[in-house]
Motif scaffolding. Structure first.
Motif, PDB file in Angstrom:
ATOM      1  N   HIS A 118       0.850  -1.194   0.000  1.00 11.80           N
ATOM      2  CA  HIS A 118       0.000   0.000   0.000  1.00 11.80           C
ATOM      3  C   HIS A 118       0.885   1.243   0.000  1.00 11.80           C
ATOM      4  N   PRO A 119       0.435   2.325  -0.647  1.00 16.88           N
ATOM      5  CA  PRO A 119       1.244   3.548  -0.732  1.00 16.88           C
ATOM      6  C   PRO A 119       1.708   4.064   0.627  1.00 16.88           C
ATOM      7  N   LYS A 120       0.841   3.983   1.637  1.00 17.86           N
ATOM      8  CA  LYS A 120       1.210   4.486   2.967  1.00 17.86           C
ATOM      9  C   LYS A 120       2.392   3.704   3.527  1.00 17.86           C
ATOM     10  N   GLU A 121       2.358   2.384   3.384  1.00 16.45           N
ATOM     11  CA  GLU A 121       3.464   1.544   3.859  1.00 16.45           C
ATOM     12  C   GLU A 121       4.744   1.842   3.094  1.00 16.45           C
ATOM     13  N   ALA A 122       4.624   1.977   1.773  1.00 12.66           N
ATOM     14  CA  ALA A 122       5.803   2.269   0.956  1.00 12.66           C
ATOM     15  C   ALA A 122       6.416   3.603   1.366  1.00 12.66           C
ATOM     16  N   PHE A 123       5.573   4.608   1.576  1.00 11.80           N
ATOM     17  CA  PHE A 123       6.054   5.925   2.017  1.00 11.80           C
ATOM     18  C   PHE A 123       6.806   5.807   3.340  1.00 11.80           C
ATOM     19  N   GLU A 124       6.251   5.064   4.283  1.00 11.76           N
ATOM     20  CA  GLU A 124       6.885   4.939   5.599  1.00 11.76           C
ATOM     21  C   GLU A 124       8.201   4.178   5.516  1.00 11.76           C
ATOM     22  N   GLN A 125       8.231   3.091   4.753  1.00  9.31           N
ATOM     23  CA  GLN A 125       9.456   2.300   4.650  1.00  9.31           C
ATOM     24  C   GLN A 125      10.571   3.080   3.962  1.00  9.31           C
ATOM     25  N   ILE A 126      10.239   3.740   2.865  1.00  8.79           N
ATOM     26  CA  ILE A 126      11.259   4.511   2.148  1.00  8.79           C
ATOM     27  C   ILE A 126      11.710   5.696   2.991  1.00  8.79           C
ATOM     28  N   SER A 127      10.790   6.323   3.700  1.00  5.79           N
ATOM     29  CA  SER A 127      11.156   7.443   4.582  1.00  5.79           C
ATOM     30  C   SER A 127      12.157   6.993   5.642  1.00  5.79           C
ATOM     31  N   THR A 128      11.916   5.820   6.219  1.00  6.80           N
ATOM     32  CA  THR A 128      12.827   5.297   7.242  1.00  6.80           C
ATOM     33  C   THR A 128      14.224   5.081   6.667  1.00  6.80           C
ATOM     34  N   LEU A 129      14.293   4.556   5.472  1.00 12.57           N
ATOM     35  CA  LEU A 129      15.592   4.329   4.836  1.00 12.57           C
ATOM     36  C   LEU A 129      16.285   5.648   4.508  1.00 12.57           C
ATOM     37  N   ILE A 130      15.517   6.629   4.059  1.00 13.87           N
ATOM     38  CA  ILE A 130      16.100   7.942   3.744  1.00 13.87           C
ATOM     39  C   ILE A 130      16.671   8.591   5.003  1.00 13.87           C
ATOM     40  N   GLU A 131      15.938   8.476   6.083  1.00 12.58           N
ATOM     41  CA  GLU A 131      16.311   9.182   7.315  1.00 12.58           C
ATOM     42  C   GLU A 131      17.470   8.535   8.054  1.00 12.58           C
ATOM     43  N   SER A 132      17.664   7.243   7.867  1.00 12.52           N
ATOM     44  CA  SER A 132      18.648   6.529   8.693  1.00 12.52           C
ATOM     45  C   SER A 132      19.739   5.880   7.854  1.00 12.52           C
ATOM     46  N   GLU A 133      20.936   6.427   7.948  1.00  6.78           N
ATOM     47  CA  GLU A 133      22.097   5.810   7.306  1.00  6.78           C
ATOM     48  C   GLU A 133      22.344   4.424   7.889  1.00  6.78           C
ATOM     49  N   GLU A 134      22.124   4.269   9.190  1.00  9.45           N
ATOM     50  CA  GLU A 134      22.364   2.992   9.854  1.00  9.45           C
ATOM     51  C   GLU A 134      21.431   1.901   9.319  1.00  9.45           C
ATOM     52  N   ILE A 135      20.153   2.245   9.112  1.00  8.15           N
ATOM     53  CA  ILE A 135      19.198   1.256   8.605  1.00  8.15           C
ATOM     54  C   ILE A 135      19.491   0.921   7.151  1.00  8.15           C
ATOM     55  N   ARG A 136      19.882   1.929   6.363  1.00  5.22           N
ATOM     56  CA  ARG A 136      20.270   1.637   4.977  1.00  5.22           C
ATOM     57  C   ARG A 136      21.432   0.672   4.926  1.00  5.22           C
ATOM     58  N   LYS A 137      22.414   0.892   5.783  1.00  5.05           N
ATOM     59  CA  LYS A 137      23.580   0.014   5.800  1.00  5.05           C
ATOM     60  C   LYS A 137      23.201  -1.389   6.274  1.00  5.05           C
ATOM     61  N   LYS A 138      22.278  -1.473   7.236  1.00  3.32           N
ATOM     62  CA  LYS A 138      21.843  -2.788   7.726  1.00  3.32           C
ATOM     63  C   LYS A 138      21.201  -3.591   6.594  1.00  3.32           C
ATOM     64  N   PHE A 139      20.324  -2.955   5.819  1.00  2.00           N
ATOM     65  CA  PHE A 139      19.673  -3.668   4.726  1.00  2.00           C
ATOM     66  C   PHE A 139      20.628  -3.940   3.562  1.00  2.00           C
ATOM     67  N   SER A 140      21.628  -3.104   3.415  1.00  2.00           N
ATOM     68  CA  SER A 140      22.666  -3.375   2.423  1.00  2.00           C
ATOM     69  C   SER A 140      23.422  -4.645   2.789  1.00  2.00           C
ATOM     70  N   ASP A 141      23.810  -4.761   4.054  1.00  2.00           N
ATOM     71  CA  ASP A 141      24.535  -5.949   4.516  1.00  2.00           C
ATOM     72  C   ASP A 141      23.680  -7.208   4.413  1.00  2.00           C
ATOM     73  N   LYS A 142      22.400  -7.077   4.763  1.00  2.00           N
ATOM     74  CA  LYS A 142      21.512  -8.243   4.728  1.00  2.00           C
ATOM     75  C   LYS A 142      21.219  -8.666   3.288  1.00  2.00           C
ATOM     76  N   ALA A 143      21.105  -7.691   2.390  1.00  2.00           N
ATOM     77  CA  ALA A 143      20.893  -8.014   0.975  1.00  2.00           C
ATOM     78  C   ALA A 143      22.079  -8.801   0.434  1.00  2.00           C
ATOM     79  N   TYR A 144      23.272  -8.368   0.778  1.00  2.00           N
ATOM     80  CA  TYR A 144      24.481  -9.050   0.307  1.00  2.00           C
ATOM     81  C   TYR A 144      24.548 -10.482   0.852  1.00  2.00           C
ATOM     82  N   ALA A 145      24.253 -10.641   2.136  1.00  2.00           N
ATOM     83  CA  ALA A 145      24.288 -11.979   2.745  1.00  2.00           C
ATOM     84  C   ALA A 145      23.249 -12.889   2.092  1.00  2.00           C
ATOM     85  N   PHE A 146      22.065 -12.364   1.835  1.00  2.00           N
ATOM     86  CA  PHE A 146      21.004 -13.142   1.187  1.00  2.00           C
ATOM     87  C   PHE A 146      21.427 -13.556  -0.217  1.00  2.00           C
TER      88      PHE A 146
END
Length: 418
Positions: free
Chosen positions: A368-396
């Motif tokens: 849903h658009p609201k969920e997408a907005f919230e998830q992308i906003s969280t990634l934009i706002e947090s360098e730490e969360i972006r890096k966490k998902f970068s590491d997890k994507a690589y491991a996967f």
């Protein structure tokens, strides 16, 4: 060295869509594994197409084509080259090395499927007869047919005394694809589940691109050999960049589901993101999907790049990758590529098909658009969360999407073929 005959009607050397890249990567893998691969191509092979083949590969490209006969293309030459056609030596003009041929609309325009187009429309007695002639001449150990629409090539194949292993690379469940596209008001090749079952039953081995498709095919044909062959990509860890503006990237080919996905995202999500983050973000749209957006009024901070041969640089610059697709089938290869480039990915439940074990761990899912907005906003706002998902994507990616893992079953089947 075992001989494989790979039949297709896709100009896969262009690699302009995920499905074409899948065939291209499979071809390169088989060549690297020392199989002697011949292509049976249904379509027009022009000098331009031969030039693009030479640009895409670095080996001898051997192809049978009804219009040209047999061509052995030396992909190591970039100037004047000699091409053997039906035993006659023809002089080919100097190869044009313009990469922008990939994005020339007059060359790459795709055909819109008519709602009345059925699987039977693809049948060609001429191509079927030629395929049998090629088979008898080549006598390959294995035949791989790309797409169920070409299943007619092996119809009544036992009458020619075949000893070859026959494989069908499905890419998706065709009747489900038809139903999904139709439900969303888009046209697709019309086929029923029973028709698909009958066509698949002509083959010794069925290749499913993801686990859900594999289970569907096994239910259809429980006595048949069904294997899962996804899409591999080499996992790589890009240097993590903390910069502004945050680069949100969408890579896609030109089809109806992709256009609907990105226009819906622009209307429902991007405006809210711009209102919140203003010039600290940009949306980078890459690929031939851009051809489909010429009639769309683009909001602020959206860049249309079009076709780029070097996707490596695109992913290197991306901070967040999106794929807001809400109808489609098979495996979303753009998601595989994003994960293998260790990028934070936001997609949908449809986009996650075949990758379900990574949902909300290796990547984020929102329907849903609201969920997408919230998830992308969280990634934009947090360098730490972006890096966490970068590491997890690589491991996967390392655990699930590396070449040897994805192709393992197929390699075993081909090695065991007579």
């Amino acid at each position: 060295m075992k001989t494989i005959l790979l039949a297709t009607d896709r100009k896969f050397w262009r690699q302009e869509q995920g499905s074409a890249k899948r065939i291209s990567d499979l071809y390169k893998y088989l060549v690297r594994k020392k199989f002697d691969v011949f292509i049976f191509f249904i379509g027009k092979l022009t000098n331009t197409e031969i030039d693009l083949i030479k640009l895409a590969y670095d080996n001898e490209f051997k192809v049978f084509n009804k219009g040209c006969g047999f061509l052995s293309i030396d992909c190591n030459t970039t100037a004047q080259s000699d091409i053997l056609i039906k035993g006659k030596l023809l002089l080919k003009k100097k190869t044009r090395l313009l990469r922008n041929l990939f994005f020339n609309k007059s060359l790459t325009a795709h055909n819109k499927q008519s709602e009345k187009l059925e699987i039977i429309n693809f049948f060609s007695q001429e191509h079927q007869n030629y395929f049998r002639t090629v088979y008898q001449e080549l006598n390959p150990q294995a035949i791989i047919v790309e797409y169920i629409r070409l299943a007619y090539l092996v119809q009544d194949f036992d009458k020619v005394g075949t000893q070859s292993l026959t494989l069908i690379d499905t890419h998706d469940v065709a009747y489900e694809r038809y139903q999904r596209f139709r439900a969303n008001g888009e046209s697709e090749i019309r086929i029923t589940a029973e028709e698909e079952k009958q066509l698949l039953s002509r083959f010794d081995v069925i290749l499913a691109i993801q686990n859900k498709d594999k289970e569907t095919f096994k239910e259809m044909l429980p006595e048949y050999h069904v294997i899962q062959v996804g899409h591999p990509s080499k996992p790589k860890k890009h240097e993590f960049l903390n910069k502004l503006p945050i680069n949100i990237t969408y890579v896609a080919g030109p089809n109806a589901s992709n256009k609907r996905a990105i226009t819906h995202f622009l209307e429902k999500v991007w405006g809210k993101l711009i209102a919140k983050f203003k010039h600290n973000i940009k949306l980078h749209i890459v690929g031939r999907i851009c051809e489909e957006l010429t009639d769309v009024e683009l909001p602020a901070n959206v860049q249309l790049t079009g076709w780029i041969d070097d996707l490596e640089s695109v992913y290197e610059e991306a901070d967040i990758v999106i794929n807001p697709v809400y109808f489609g089938s098979g495996l979303k290869i753009k998601n595989v590529e994003a994960l293998c480039h260790s990028k934070p990915l936001v997609t949908t439940t449809v986009g996650a098909e075949g990758l379900e074990h990574g949902i909300n761990d290796a990547f984020l899912v929102s329907d849903h658009p609201k969920e997408a907005f919230e998830q992308i906003s969280t990634l934009i706002e947090s360098e730490e969360i972006r890096k966490k998902f970068s590491d997890k994507a690589y491991a996967f990616a390392c655990q699930n999407l590396a070449e040897d893992k994805v192709y393992r079953e197929l390699y075993q089947v081909l090695n065991n073929s007579t």
